[in-house]
Motif scaffolding. Sequence first.
Motif, PDB file in Angstrom:
ATOM      1  N   ILE A  90      29.118 -13.000 -27.757  1.00 30.74           N
ATOM      2  CA  ILE A  90      27.983 -11.835 -27.924  1.00 30.74           C
ATOM      3  C   ILE A  90      27.449 -11.878 -29.268  1.00 30.74           C
ATOM      4  CG2 ILE A  90      27.345  -9.345 -28.036  1.00 30.74           C
ATOM      5  CD1 ILE A  90      29.454  -9.082 -25.902  1.00 30.74           C
ATOM      6  N   GLY A  91      28.318 -11.919 -30.430  1.00 32.92           N
ATOM      7  CA  GLY A  91      27.832 -11.809 -31.545  1.00 32.92           C
ATOM      8  C   GLY A  91      27.676 -12.816 -32.350  1.00 32.92           C
ATOM      9  N   ASP A  92      27.679 -14.212 -31.587  1.00 31.37           N
ATOM     10  CA  ASP A  92      27.446 -15.322 -32.157  1.00 31.37           C
ATOM     11  C   ASP A  92      28.525 -15.758 -33.495  1.00 31.37           C
ATOM     12  OD1 ASP A  92      26.368 -17.961 -32.136  1.00 31.37           O
ATOM     13  OD2 ASP A  92      24.362 -17.491 -33.071  1.00 31.37           O
ATOM     14  N   HIS A  93      29.508 -15.063 -33.356  1.00 27.58           N
ATOM     15  CA  HIS A  93      30.665 -15.388 -34.604  1.00 27.58           C
ATOM     16  C   HIS A  93      30.797 -16.787 -34.798  1.00 27.58           C
ATOM     17  CE1 HIS A  93      32.439 -11.063 -33.438  1.00 27.58           C
ATOM     18  NE2 HIS A  93      31.073 -11.132 -33.921  1.00 27.58           N
ATOM     19  N   GLN A  94      30.783 -17.013 -35.986  1.00 24.75           N
ATOM     20  CA  GLN A  94      30.957 -18.386 -36.474  1.00 24.75           C
ATOM     21  C   GLN A  94      32.635 -18.891 -36.569  1.00 24.75           C
ATOM     22  OE1 GLN A  94      28.068 -19.439 -39.469  1.00 24.75           O
ATOM     23  NE2 GLN A  94      26.690 -19.128 -38.056  1.00 24.75           N
ATOM     24  N   ILE A  95      33.286 -19.680 -36.108  1.00 25.00           N
ATOM     25  CA  ILE A  95      34.723 -20.066 -36.426  1.00 25.00           C
ATOM     26  C   ILE A  95      34.495 -21.327 -37.104  1.00 25.00           C
ATOM     27  CG2 ILE A  95      36.802 -20.354 -35.275  1.00 25.00           C
ATOM     28  CD1 ILE A  95      35.772 -18.645 -32.911  1.00 25.00           C
ATOM     29  N   LYS A  96      35.504 -21.241 -38.174  1.00 29.70           N
ATOM     30  CA  LYS A  96      35.681 -22.589 -38.733  1.00 29.70           C
ATOM     31  C   LYS A  96      37.425 -22.684 -39.282  1.00 29.70           C
ATOM     32  CE  LYS A  96      35.247 -24.851 -43.307  1.00 29.70           C
ATOM     33  NZ  LYS A  96      34.834 -24.768 -44.766  1.00 29.70           N
ATOM     34  N   ARG A  97      37.737 -23.599 -38.663  1.00 28.72           N
ATOM     35  CA  ARG A  97      39.134 -24.031 -38.632  1.00 28.72           C
ATOM     36  C   ARG A  97      39.646 -25.111 -40.017  1.00 28.72           C
ATOM     37  NH1 ARG A  97      43.710 -24.731 -35.437  1.00 28.72           N
ATOM     38  NH2 ARG A  97      45.391 -25.194 -36.806  1.00 28.72           N
ATOM     39  N   THR A  98      40.689 -24.597 -40.548  1.00 29.18           N
ATOM     40  CA  THR A  98      41.248 -25.451 -41.537  1.00 29.18           C
ATOM     41  C   THR A  98      42.751 -25.626 -41.184  1.00 29.18           C
ATOM     42  OG1 THR A  98      41.694 -23.995 -43.258  1.00 29.18           O
ATOM     43  CG2 THR A  98      39.612 -24.962 -43.280  1.00 29.18           C
ATOM     44  N   ASP A  99      43.502 -26.467 -41.824  1.00 38.41           N
ATOM     45  CA  ASP A  99      44.996 -26.488 -41.497  1.00 38.41           C
ATOM     46  C   ASP A  99      45.537 -25.143 -42.038  1.00 38.41           C
ATOM     47  OD1 ASP A  99      44.915 -29.076 -40.641  1.00 38.41           O
ATOM     48  OD2 ASP A  99      45.389 -29.925 -42.471  1.00 38.41           O
ATOM     49  N   GLU A 100      45.150 -24.576 -42.763  1.00 36.85           N
ATOM     50  CA  GLU A 100      45.543 -23.315 -43.394  1.00 36.85           C
ATOM     51  C   GLU A 100      45.059 -21.900 -42.971  1.00 36.85           C
ATOM     52  OE1 GLU A 100      43.994 -25.474 -45.768  1.00 36.85           O
ATOM     53  OE2 GLU A 100      45.999 -26.677 -45.800  1.00 36.85           O
ATOM     54  N   GLU A 101      44.025 -22.126 -42.368  1.00 40.48           N
ATOM     55  CA  GLU A 101      43.292 -20.581 -41.709  1.00 40.48           C
ATOM     56  C   GLU A 101      42.133 -20.993 -40.877  1.00 40.48           C
ATOM     57  OE1 GLU A 101      41.764 -18.701 -45.486  1.00 40.48           O
ATOM     58  OE2 GLU A 101      40.144 -20.539 -45.711  1.00 40.48           O
ATOM     59  N   ILE A 102      41.829 -19.685 -40.192  1.00 38.07           N
ATOM     60  CA  ILE A 102      40.787 -19.581 -39.473  1.00 38.07           C
ATOM     61  C   ILE A 102      39.898 -18.785 -40.180  1.00 38.07           C
ATOM     62  CG2 ILE A 102      39.863 -18.858 -37.532  1.00 38.07           C
ATOM     63  CD1 ILE A 102      42.081 -19.791 -35.930  1.00 38.07           C
ATOM     64  N   ILE A 103      38.560 -19.213 -40.439  1.00 34.09           N
ATOM     65  CA  ILE A 103      37.530 -18.218 -41.101  1.00 34.09           C
ATOM     66  C   ILE A 103      36.626 -17.738 -40.046  1.00 34.09           C
ATOM     67  CG2 ILE A 103      35.790 -17.975 -42.977  1.00 34.09           C
ATOM     68  CD1 ILE A 103      37.341 -20.384 -44.464  1.00 34.09           C
ATOM     69  N   LEU A 104      36.580 -16.564 -39.877  1.00 35.12           N
ATOM     70  CA  LEU A 104      35.731 -15.832 -38.689  1.00 35.12           C
ATOM     71  C   LEU A 104      34.436 -15.131 -39.455  1.00 35.12           C
ATOM     72  CD1 LEU A 104      36.102 -14.518 -35.215  1.00 35.12           C
ATOM     73  CD2 LEU A 104      34.613 -13.089 -37.117  1.00 35.12           C
ATOM     74  N   THR A 105      33.223 -15.879 -39.593  1.00 36.91           N
ATOM     75  CA  THR A 105      32.203 -15.209 -40.085  1.00 36.91           C
ATOM     76  C   THR A 105      31.069 -14.359 -39.149  1.00 36.91           C
ATOM     77  OG1 THR A 105      30.858 -17.261 -40.382  1.00 36.91           O
ATOM     78  CG2 THR A 105      32.402 -16.366 -42.202  1.00 36.91           C
ATOM     79  N   VAL A 106      30.316 -13.417 -39.485  1.00 42.15           N
ATOM     80  CA  VAL A 106      29.451 -12.901 -38.571  1.00 42.15           C
ATOM     81  C   VAL A 106      28.219 -12.623 -39.266  1.00 42.15           C
ATOM     82  CG1 VAL A 106      29.045 -10.842 -37.125  1.00 42.15           C
ATOM     83  CG2 VAL A 106      31.470 -11.602 -37.406  1.00 42.15           C
ATOM     84  N   PRO A 107      27.354 -13.696 -39.111  1.00 44.23           N
ATOM     85  CA  PRO A 107      25.913 -13.796 -39.787  1.00 44.23           C
ATOM     86  C   PRO A 107      25.014 -12.835 -39.321  1.00 44.23           C
ATOM     87  CG  PRO A 107      26.174 -15.901 -39.044  1.00 44.23           C
ATOM     88  CD  PRO A 107      27.465 -15.034 -38.543  1.00 44.23           C
ATOM     89  N   ARG A 108      24.967 -12.348 -38.023  1.00 44.24           N
ATOM     90  CA  ARG A 108      24.184 -11.617 -37.281  1.00 44.24           C
ATOM     91  C   ARG A 108      24.964 -10.577 -36.335  1.00 44.24           C
ATOM     92  NH1 ARG A 108      22.677 -16.410 -37.125  1.00 44.24           N
ATOM     93  NH2 ARG A 108      23.432 -16.954 -35.175  1.00 44.24           N
ATOM     94  N   CYS A 109      25.251  -9.604 -36.679  1.00 48.89           N
ATOM     95  CA  CYS A 109      26.193  -8.514 -36.203  1.00 48.89           C
ATOM     96  C   CYS A 109      25.033  -7.641 -35.018  1.00 48.89           C
ATOM     97  CB  CYS A 109      26.820  -7.705 -36.946  1.00 48.89           C
ATOM     98  SG  CYS A 109      27.726  -5.988 -36.180  1.00 48.89           S
ATOM     99  N   PRO A 110      25.282  -7.829 -33.796  1.00 47.15           N
ATOM    100  CA  PRO A 110      23.967  -6.919 -32.960  1.00 47.15           C
ATOM    101  C   PRO A 110      24.031  -5.576 -33.051  1.00 47.15           C
ATOM    102  CG  PRO A 110      24.965  -8.710 -31.651  1.00 47.15           C
ATOM    103  CD  PRO A 110      25.817  -8.759 -32.991  1.00 47.15           C
ATOM    104  N   PRO A 111      25.207  -4.863 -33.170  1.00 48.08           N
ATOM    105  CA  PRO A 111      25.297  -3.417 -33.386  1.00 48.08           C
ATOM    106  C   PRO A 111      24.724  -3.023 -34.747  1.00 48.08           C
ATOM    107  CG  PRO A 111      27.569  -4.289 -32.317  1.00 48.08           C
ATOM    108  CD  PRO A 111      26.483  -5.395 -32.918  1.00 48.08           C
ATOM    109  N   GLN A 112      24.988  -3.630 -35.703  1.00 51.64           N
ATOM    110  CA  GLN A 112      24.726  -3.264 -37.249  1.00 51.64           C
ATOM    111  C   GLN A 112      23.108  -3.702 -37.352  1.00 51.64           C
ATOM    112  OE1 GLN A 112      26.506  -1.306 -38.887  1.00 51.64           O
ATOM    113  NE2 GLN A 112      28.650  -2.251 -39.121  1.00 51.64           N
TER     114      GLN A 112
END
Length: 168
Positions: A90-112
């Motif tokens: 829904i929020g078109d969250h971006q998920i980037k995966r590395t060996d050490e972590e997952i980074i979840l970013t929200v460039p466009r948050c529909p409710p906000q």
Amino acid sequence: MNLEIFKSMPKEELLSYLEFLLRHYRTLDSFWFLSVEKTYGRKIAEKLNEKVWAREGPLSISALKQRYDINEKGLSGLEKALRLFPWTIIGDHQIKRTDEEIILTVPRCPPQMARLKRGVGEYDCKDMHWREFINAAREIDPRIRILCDFAPPDPHPKDMFCRWRFVI
């Protein structure tokens, strides 16, 4: 649940209906929050939202694990589940995966974005997401830790509402 109507529906119509459901899910969530906020105030709405999502996050992840046979522990299992999580879509969250972590970013948050468009300002969603993500991640692997770089009410870049990191 009667799913007969979908059995003969072409793929394009199924996808269109899925988009309708996700938009309706988002709208229902927004109306719920706005109604509580109007009746009881923003702080109460934020606290209730936190309680709701602290339960919804792990329930969704548990159901996704069963339905899509997600058995992996650690970041691999979490990444698979997060990519299917309704709000990630829904929020078109971006998920980037590395060996050490997952980074979840929200460039466009529909409710906000809707709140800003209506001039009512951002609401505090950091604690709500914190509890949602902690409880959701535990469904995959209790070793996963959540780190928040920023989320409302924190100051954030104009092109991003929040950024979360998941680590072991």
